[in-house]
Design an enzyme around this catalytic site. Structure first.
Site, PDB file in Angstrom:
ATOM      1  N   ASP A  16      38.436  43.025  57.682  1.00 41.53           N
ATOM      2  CA  ASP A  16      37.387  42.776  58.663  1.00 41.53           C
ATOM      3  C   ASP A  16      38.006  42.721  60.050  1.00 41.53           C
ATOM      4  O   ASP A  16      39.150  42.288  60.209  1.00 41.53           O
ATOM      5  CB  ASP A  16      36.668  41.456  58.379  1.00 41.53           C
ATOM      6  CG  ASP A  16      35.862  41.502  57.089  1.00 41.53           C
ATOM      7  OD1 ASP A  16      35.289  42.558  56.784  1.00 41.53           O
ATOM      8  OD2 ASP A  16      35.806  40.479  56.385  1.00 41.53           O
ATOM      9  N   ASP A  68      30.025  46.336  56.264  1.00 38.85           N
ATOM     10  CA  ASP A  68      29.079  45.219  56.306  1.00 38.85           C
ATOM     11  C   ASP A  68      27.894  45.546  57.219  1.00 38.85           C
ATOM     12  O   ASP A  68      26.739  45.241  56.902  1.00 38.85           O
ATOM     13  CB  ASP A  68      29.766  43.951  56.826  1.00 38.85           C
ATOM     14  CG  ASP A  68      30.886  43.468  55.928  1.00 38.85           C
ATOM     15  OD1 ASP A  68      30.828  43.732  54.715  1.00 38.85           O
ATOM     16  OD2 ASP A  68      31.820  42.824  56.438  1.00 38.85           O
TER      17      ASP A  68
END
Length: 200
Positions: free
Chosen positions: A146, A180
């Site tokens: 991420d 995401d």
């Protein structure tokens, strides 16, 4: 070009951007490194997580393997659903949105399934791609990369709020990735246009 082919093209492009960004972060930054993009409002902040979107996770190796297997099963189901929607002549927007969800799920599955085998760890070092000593984990036990961080608002909870009163808060705190984002956008659009997509 058919709707289904366009959907697969969208999936491919999202996967490409997602994986290129993760590969770059993994091979150019150590865990915790940051690159300010728009002052303190948008920061490239490298973190890894064992689990679901926005850093949520299941504990332990069993939890990680279960989540990875669940993702694979879910992707197969979502792919079948998208193809079936196309055959039934469903609204194009719905098919594209399901494609966004599928692309995001695939992007994070790649991390979970393979990153542990093809990269070494990023603790205090920049990871190596295909290290001679092998990766930091085994199949299905990789960590999701991420990097997108938007701490737009910082402040403190009012004192009168139970349990958290006076504590600092950041909005938006979670760090996430392109995959995401793709899942979230697809689901939000489906919810927003559900009456149009599901007329029956």
């Amino acid at each position: 070009m058919s709707v289904l082919k366009k959907s697969f093209l969208i999936i491919f492009l999202i996967l490409l951007v997602d994986q290129v960004s993760k590969f770059y972060i993994k091979t150019h930054m150590m865990l915790g490194d940051e690159i300010p993009v728009l002052g303190n409002w948008f920061i490239i902040h490298f973190v890894e997580n064992n689990g679901m979107a926005f850093g949520m996770q299941l504990a332990g190796k069993f939890g990680k393997a279960f989540l990875s297997i669940f993702r694979i099963v879910a992707v197969v189901g979502i792919g079948w659903y998208m193809v079936n929607l196309s055959k039934k002549g469903a609204p194009k927007g719905l098919i594209y949105c399901v494609g966004l969800v599928l692309a995001g799920a695939l992007g994070n599955i790649i991390d979970s399934a393979f990153y542990g085998m093809i990269f070494d760890h990023s603790y205090g070092q920049i990871a190596t791609f295909l290290p001679e000593a092998g990766g930091y984990s085994s199949f299905l036990h990789g960590k999701v990369v991420d990097m997108l961080y938007f701490p737009l608002i910082e402040g403190r909870y009012p004192e009168w709020i139970p349990y958290v009163g006076g504590n600092p808060f950041i909005f938006f705190r979670p760090v996430f990735n392109i995959a995401d984002s793709s899942i979230t956008i697809g689901i939000i659009i489906i919810l927003f246009f559900q009456k149009r997509f599901f007329k029956e």
